[in-house]
Design an enzyme around this catalytic site. Structure first.
Site, PDB file in Angstrom:
ATOM      1  N   LYS A   1      25.972  27.435  63.348  1.00 59.53           N
ATOM      2  CA  LYS A   1      27.308  27.937  62.998  1.00 59.53           C
ATOM      3  C   LYS A   1      28.172  28.102  64.243  1.00 59.53           C
ATOM      4  O   LYS A   1      29.308  27.640  64.289  1.00 59.53           O
ATOM      5  CB  LYS A   1      27.186  29.294  62.288  1.00 59.53           C
ATOM      6  CG  LYS A   1      28.513  29.999  62.116  1.00 59.53           C
ATOM      7  CD  LYS A   1      28.385  31.319  61.392  1.00 59.53           C
ATOM      8  CE  LYS A   1      28.163  32.506  62.297  1.00 59.53           C
ATOM      9  NZ  LYS A   1      29.348  32.951  63.056  1.00 59.53           N
ATOM     10  N   ASN A   2      27.628  28.769  65.250  1.00 62.28           N
ATOM     11  CA  ASN A   2      28.450  29.112  66.415  1.00 62.28           C
ATOM     12  C   ASN A   2      28.772  27.914  67.307  1.00 62.28           C
ATOM     13  O   ASN A   2      29.590  28.025  68.210  1.00 62.28           O
ATOM     14  CB  ASN A   2      27.786  30.221  67.239  1.00 62.28           C
ATOM     15  CG  ASN A   2      27.900  31.572  66.550  1.00 62.28           C
ATOM     16  OD1 ASN A   2      28.549  31.691  65.510  1.00 62.28           O
ATOM     17  ND2 ASN A   2      27.254  32.572  67.111  1.00 62.28           N
TER      18      ASN A   2
ATOM     19  N   ARG B   1      36.637  36.135  62.548  1.00 63.06           N
ATOM     20  CA  ARG B   1      37.190  36.343  63.873  1.00 63.06           C
ATOM     21  C   ARG B   1      37.252  35.048  64.692  1.00 63.06           C
ATOM     22  O   ARG B   1      38.150  34.850  65.514  1.00 63.06           O
ATOM     23  CB  ARG B   1      36.297  37.381  64.560  1.00 63.06           C
ATOM     24  CG  ARG B   1      36.706  37.757  65.908  1.00 63.06           C
ATOM     25  CD  ARG B   1      35.641  38.588  66.573  1.00 63.06           C
ATOM     26  NE  ARG B   1      35.654  38.309  67.998  1.00 63.06           N
ATOM     27  CZ  ARG B   1      36.509  38.831  68.845  1.00 63.06           C
ATOM     28  NH1 ARG B   1      37.409  39.698  68.435  1.00 63.06           N
ATOM     29  NH2 ARG B   1      36.488  38.507  70.123  1.00 63.06           N
TER      30      ARG B   1
ATOM     31  N   CYS C   1      36.411  44.881  63.946  1.00 63.22           N
ATOM     32  CA  CYS C   1      35.520  44.420  62.891  1.00 63.22           C
ATOM     33  C   CYS C   1      34.347  45.376  62.847  1.00 63.22           C
ATOM     34  O   CYS C   1      34.251  46.286  63.666  1.00 63.22           O
ATOM     35  CB  CYS C   1      35.064  42.989  63.144  1.00 63.22           C
ATOM     36  SG  CYS C   1      33.907  42.858  64.467  1.00 63.22           S
TER      37      CYS C   1
ATOM     38  N   ARG D   1      36.054  44.374  69.649  1.00 67.60           N
ATOM     39  CA  ARG D   1      36.138  42.938  69.935  1.00 67.60           C
ATOM     40  C   ARG D   1      37.566  42.435  70.203  1.00 67.60           C
ATOM     41  O   ARG D   1      38.107  41.638  69.424  1.00 67.60           O
ATOM     42  CB  ARG D   1      35.508  42.138  68.795  1.00 67.60           C
ATOM     43  CG  ARG D   1      34.050  42.472  68.603  1.00 67.60           C
ATOM     44  CD  ARG D   1      33.452  41.725  67.452  1.00 67.60           C
ATOM     45  NE  ARG D   1      32.893  40.453  67.857  1.00 67.60           N
ATOM     46  CZ  ARG D   1      32.258  39.634  67.016  1.00 67.60           C
ATOM     47  NH1 ARG D   1      32.128  39.953  65.751  1.00 67.60           N
ATOM     48  NH2 ARG D   1      31.757  38.508  67.436  1.00 67.60           N
ATOM     49  N   PRO D   2      38.172  42.887  71.288  1.00 63.68           N
ATOM     50  CA  PRO D   2      39.520  42.391  71.607  1.00 63.68           C
ATOM     51  C   PRO D   2      39.498  40.929  72.060  1.00 63.68           C
ATOM     52  O   PRO D   2      38.435  40.360  72.277  1.00 63.68           O
ATOM     53  CB  PRO D   2      39.964  43.306  72.760  1.00 63.68           C
ATOM     54  CG  PRO D   2      38.705  43.811  73.367  1.00 63.68           C
ATOM     55  CD  PRO D   2      37.658  43.817  72.289  1.00 63.68           C
ATOM     56  N   VAL D   3      40.692  40.336  72.195  1.00 66.38           N
ATOM     57  CA  VAL D   3      40.781  38.942  72.666  1.00 66.38           C
ATOM     58  C   VAL D   3      41.597  38.862  73.959  1.00 66.38           C
ATOM     59  O   VAL D   3      42.178  37.835  74.275  1.00 66.38           O
ATOM     60  CB  VAL D   3      41.377  37.998  71.586  1.00 66.38           C
ATOM     61  CG1 VAL D   3      40.409  37.825  70.437  1.00 66.38           C
ATOM     62  CG2 VAL D   3      42.733  38.485  71.102  1.00 66.38           C
ATOM     63  N   ASP D   4      41.602  39.976  74.703  1.00 67.58           N
ATOM     64  CA  ASP D   4      42.405  40.024  75.935  1.00 67.58           C
ATOM     65  C   ASP D   4      42.006  38.942  76.946  1.00 67.58           C
ATOM     66  O   ASP D   4      42.860  38.420  77.664  1.00 67.58           O
ATOM     67  CB  ASP D   4      42.301  41.417  76.580  1.00 67.58           C
ATOM     68  CG  ASP D   4      40.863  41.833  76.840  1.00 67.58           C
ATOM     69  OD1 ASP D   4      40.042  41.777  75.892  1.00 67.58           O
ATOM     70  OD2 ASP D   4      40.535  42.180  77.986  1.00 67.58           O
ATOM     71  N   GLN D   5      40.736  38.572  76.984  1.00 65.78           N
ATOM     72  CA  GLN D   5      40.295  37.570  77.968  1.00 65.78           C
ATOM     73  C   GLN D   5      40.801  36.175  77.598  1.00 65.78           C
ATOM     74  O   GLN D   5      41.094  35.366  78.468  1.00 65.78           O
ATOM     75  CB  GLN D   5      38.768  37.553  78.077  1.00 65.78           C
ATOM     76  CG  GLN D   5      38.169  38.879  78.485  1.00 65.78           C
ATOM     77  CD  GLN D   5      38.702  39.362  79.830  1.00 65.78           C
ATOM     78  OE1 GLN D   5      38.690  38.626  80.813  1.00 65.78           O
ATOM     79  NE2 GLN D   5      39.187  40.591  79.865  1.00 65.78           N
TER      80      GLN D   5
ATOM     81  N   ASP E   1      22.734  38.622  68.620  1.00 64.78           N
ATOM     82  CA  ASP E   1      22.657  38.144  67.233  1.00 64.78           C
ATOM     83  C   ASP E   1      21.231  38.174  66.683  1.00 64.78           C
ATOM     84  O   ASP E   1      21.022  37.883  65.504  1.00 64.78           O
ATOM     85  CB  ASP E   1      23.228  36.720  67.127  1.00 64.78           C
ATOM     86  CG  ASP E   1      24.747  36.716  67.174  1.00 64.78           C
ATOM     87  OD1 ASP E   1      25.349  37.796  67.139  1.00 64.78           O
ATOM     88  OD2 ASP E   1      25.336  35.617  67.241  1.00 64.78           O
TER      89      ASP E   1
ATOM     90  N   ILE F   1      25.995  44.486  74.189  1.00 60.54           N
ATOM     91  CA  ILE F   1      27.159  43.599  73.985  1.00 60.54           C
ATOM     92  C   ILE F   1      28.210  44.241  73.078  1.00 60.54           C
ATOM     93  O   ILE F   1      29.393  44.215  73.380  1.00 60.54           O
ATOM     94  CB  ILE F   1      26.716  42.241  73.378  1.00 60.54           C
ATOM     95  CG1 ILE F   1      25.608  41.597  74.224  1.00 60.54           C
ATOM     96  CG2 ILE F   1      27.914  41.292  73.232  1.00 60.54           C
ATOM     97  CD1 ILE F   1      26.021  41.064  75.559  1.00 60.54           C
TER      98      ILE F   1
ATOM     99  N   ARG G   1      28.247  33.785  55.058  1.00 59.16           N
ATOM    100  CA  ARG G   1      29.104  33.345  56.161  1.00 59.16           C
ATOM    101  C   ARG G   1      28.312  32.529  57.170  1.00 59.16           C
ATOM    102  O   ARG G   1      28.872  31.652  57.835  1.00 59.16           O
ATOM    103  CB  ARG G   1      29.686  34.566  56.888  1.00 59.16           C
ATOM    104  CG  ARG G   1      30.812  35.252  56.147  1.00 59.16           C
ATOM    105  CD  ARG G   1      31.474  36.286  57.051  1.00 59.16           C
ATOM    106  NE  ARG G   1      31.604  35.724  58.389  1.00 59.16           N
ATOM    107  CZ  ARG G   1      31.386  36.393  59.527  1.00 59.16           C
ATOM    108  NH1 ARG G   1      31.052  37.653  59.511  1.00 59.16           N
ATOM    109  NH2 ARG G   1      31.510  35.797  60.693  1.00 59.16           N
TER     110      ARG G   1
END
Ligand code: UD1
Length: 453
Positions: free
Chosen positions: A59-60, A129, A153, A158-162, A341, A363, A433
């Site tokens: 999936k990933n 996400r 979530c 889980r920000p997306v600042d990077q 995971d 994490i 999912r």
């Protein structure tokens, strides 16, 4: 060279059971096996597993690779794409952007000859996400993107600042507007980017964006996950010039355009690890065809520490577990260390292990939600900050439980297989999912499982 595990017999004399699972979600010709939000899995546990299954595509790896189709006007063919709800969401998103998508079982043909819409709406992003993975390709190819912020979530902020910081370094102008990341750039230009923490999709987004930037991009502190390497291989097949994927320093020389290609998605190491954990918790043996042992070093090490005999041969992993597992302690960290995971599934096997296992999650800040559900099955777990201490019990007992996220669902299934009696796992849509044909695969291992509403 580890001793070879004897071949698993097609039927085990110890296991005679009527395998029952409702076929509609699995047997129909439709490409996806999502059966609606209220499905439950009933599992009658307490018996050993035995059988053979084939591991699905990862999936990933599939999600960023499908998003990479936005980078070329030519046809991009992706093989070994798992039939999952997250894949369905990604294809829906790409179609909305004008990408022509054709799916024939595990093969997806994509053609983005023109990108007609550069927006990822909240309705899709909130369910997945990883939709943020279209941000980099859209800015690089179409010059603009409007992608809903994923928000918090279940497993953490889980920000997306990077992702944003990296794209700004590549010359994009970015603003946050009404809950959307709005990015614009005439042409991105290469830059040196050092991310503040190791981020998998962040590395993937920036790597994809940099393939079409003007000049050289260096990503420092890059994620080394095998899925990043698989994406780099797909991009290279499209004509991208990438070096160092799999290390913490990736160097990309931008090119004017990418061309069509064909790529096969790597095997899913988390799915593999989940089934291996199930065998360790419930006992028995299994053959996992198509598994990539080389991507599972830390996980296989811990399973062997728990007492499993594991042997990798001819593209298959054979596992045998003849005793109660020994408790194992672990600490999650970016690849090549133990994957977050797999944390929940190891928590489940520790629940029935001999001894005390300490699990430290580094994490995500809120990834212990499965603990309360495992306790409903009789597990003895205490939490102190980011550490869970599991005192193994001899037997768990089946009970109704609720899945709270993807890997938490997997841990409940592992525990349910080891528990005496029936467990009903509610909200199984989380599982759909990320796990392809989970019930069919469990049934192939001799588990008694069926889907209900
Ligand atoms: C990916 C995987 C997910 C896995 C995770 C960690 C996919 C589709 N998903 O998620 O299954 O659990 O890696 O191995 O590949 N962070 C920030 N700012 C950012 C980005 C990340 O603070 O801009 C933080 C996150 O909150 C988290 C940590 O960094 O604490 C790692 O997250 P990240 O590697 O980005 O996870 P994902 O890529 O979302």
């Amino acid at each position: 060279m580890p001793a070879a595990v004897p071949a698993v017999p097609a039927t085990s004399p110890r296991i005679t059971r009527a395998v029952q699972f409702r076929p509609p979600a699995l047997g129909r010709a439709a490409p996806f096996c999502f059966d609606g939000p209220m499905d439950k899995l009933k599992i009658l546990g307490g018996t050993r597993l035995a059988g053979e299954i084939t591991v699905s595509g990862a999936k990933n790896a599939a999600l960023p690779i499908l998003a990479a189709s936005l980078l070329t006007a030519d046809e991009f063919i992706v093989d070994n794409v798992p039939q999952l709800q997250d894949v369905a969401t990604t294809l829906k998103l790409l179609k909305q952007m004008g990408v022509a998508v054709e799916r024939d079982n595990a093969t997806v043909r994509l053609k983005a000859d023109s990108v007609t819409r550069t927006e990822a709406p909240y309705e899709l992003v909130k369910t997945m996400r990883a939709s943020i993975l279209v941000l980099g390709p859209l800015v690089a190819r179409a010059g603009s993107a409007r992608v809903s912020l994923p928000g918090g979530c279940a497993i953490g902020a889980r920000p997306v600042d990077q992702h944003i910081k990296g794209l700004e370094a590549l010359g994009a102008t970015i603003r946050i507007e009404n809950g959307f990341v709005v990015a614009e750039a005439k042409r991105l230009r290469g830059a040196r980017i050092a991310t503040d923490m190791v981020t998998v999709t962040g590395t993937e987004n920036l790597m994809m964006a940099a393939t079409l930037a003007d000049g050289e991009t260096i990503i420092e502190n890059a994620a080394r996950e095998p899925e990043v390497v698989d994406l780099a291989a797909a991009l290279s097949a499209m004509g991208a010039r990438i070096q160092g994927a799999g290390s913490d320093r990736i160097v990309i020389q931008g090119v004017e355009r990418l061309h069509g290609a064909r790529h096969r998605v790597m095997p899913d190491r988390i799915e593999t690890g989940t089934f291996l954990s199930a065998v360790v918790a419930a006992g028995g043996s299994a053959v996992l065809r198509g598994a990539a042992a080389e991507t599972l070093g830390a996980v296989l090490g811990k399973l062997r520490e728990a007492g499993a005999q594991i042997d990798a041969q001819n593209g298959a992993l054979r596992i045998r577990m003849d005793s109660r597992p020994r408790a194992v302690s672990l600490r999650t960290a970016p690849y090549p260390d133990f994957p977050t995971d797999m944390q929940a599934q190891f928590m489940a096997l520790n629940c029935v292990a001999d001894g005390v296992g300490e699990i430290t999650e580094t994490i995500f800040e809120n990834r212990f939600m499965h603990v309360h559900e495992l306790q409903r099955l009789g597990a003895n777990i205490t939490i102190d900050g980011n550490m869970a201490t599991v005192q193994g019990v001899y037997k768990l007992a089946g009970a109704p439980v609720m899945a709270t996220d993807l890997r938490a669902s997997a841990s409940l299934i592992v525990a349910a297989l080891a528990a005496e009696g029936e467990t009903t796992v509610d909200r199984i849509y989380h599982l759909d999912r990320g796990y392809e044909k989970m019930e069919a695969k469990l049934a192939a291992l001799g588990a008694i499982v069926h889907r209900t509403r």
